[in-house]
Enzyme design. Structure first.
Site, short mmCIF file in Angstrom:
data_model
loop_
_atom_site.label_atom_id
_atom_site.label_comp_id
_atom_site.label_asym_id
_atom_site.label_seq_id
_atom_site.Cartn_x
_atom_site.Cartn_y
_atom_site.Cartn_z
N CYS A 65 0.88 -1.06 0.05
CA CYS A 65 0.18 -0.06 -0.16
C CYS A 65 1.12 1.25 0.02
O CYS A 65 2.14 1.08 -0.22
CB CYS A 65 -1.04 -0.12 1.26
SG CYS A 65 -0.20 0.13 3.00
N HIS A 98 14.20 -15.91 10.45
CA HIS A 98 13.75 -15.99 11.87
C HIS A 98 12.11 -15.99 12.18
O HIS A 98 11.60 -16.84 12.87
CB HIS A 98 14.34 -15.13 12.82
CG HIS A 98 15.62 -15.00 13.05
ND1 HIS A 98 16.24 -14.32 14.22
CD2 HIS A 98 16.74 -15.99 12.53
CE1 HIS A 98 17.74 -14.43 14.37
NE2 HIS A 98 17.91 -15.50 13.19
C1 RB5 Z 1 -4.12 5.08 0.59
O1 RB5 Z 1 -4.31 6.58 0.47
C2 RB5 Z 1 -3.04 4.89 1.90
O2 RB5 Z 1 -3.57 5.28 2.87
C3 RB5 Z 1 -2.88 3.21 1.89
O3 RB5 Z 1 -2.10 3.09 0.56
C4 RB5 Z 1 -1.89 3.20 2.91
O4 RB5 Z 1 -0.61 3.83 2.82
C5 RB5 Z 1 -2.30 2.84 4.35
O5 RB5 Z 1 -1.89 2.46 5.29
#
Ligand code: RB5
Length: 144
Positions: A65, A98
């Protein structure tokens, strides 16, 4: 070839696409989305992909993310998932040796492409040391 999944929200999409192509010669990569840069909710995409690890469809997952934080929180909600958010090759290596991490988490807005590819290669090629770590990983997986 190892079968590995890859999944991201929009924040990790660009890096996911890069890694998907970059790693294609070393592993069989199954892409669990997202398919473009439109906004999606990381808990949904990442949890669906984690289910593929738990069902055995893939032996590991690279989850992304923007920061890697949301993806790692989502992944670690699942019993049997050991997700490691890594920013360097050392932690990627240790997460396999680990912790027997079966999910590598990367921040698409944190890492450069080249470093991310090196981290992923390290994670993919490092094996679990077992021994005393087996007991600890068992303890992790029995936390309810
Ligand atoms: C999305 O904008 C962002 O919040 C997501 O990609 C991530 O970083 C969340 O932890």
């Amino acid at each position: 070839m190892k079968k590995i999944g890859i999944a991201s929200d929009h924040g990790g999409f660009e890096l996911k696409e890069y890694l998907r192509h970059e790693l294609a010669n070393s592993v069989d990569i199954l892409d669990y989305g997202t398919k473009d840069e439109s906004s999606v909710d990381y808990p949904l995409v990442i949890s669906e992909a984690c289910k593929k690890v738990l069902s055995g469809e893939v032996e590991g997952l690279i989850a992304l993310c923007g920061t890697g934080i949301g993806a790692s929180i989502a992944a670690n909600r699942f019993k049997g998932i050991r997700a490691a958010l890594c920013h360097d090759e050392f932690t990627a290596e240790m997460s396999r040796r680990h912790n027997n991490a079966n999910v590598l988490v990367l921040g698409g807005r944190v890492l450069g492409k080249d470093l991310a590819a090196r981290i992923a290669q390290k994670w993919l090629t490092t094996t679990f040391e077992a021994g005393r770590h087996e007991r600890r990983v068992g303890q992790l997986d029995s936390i309810s």
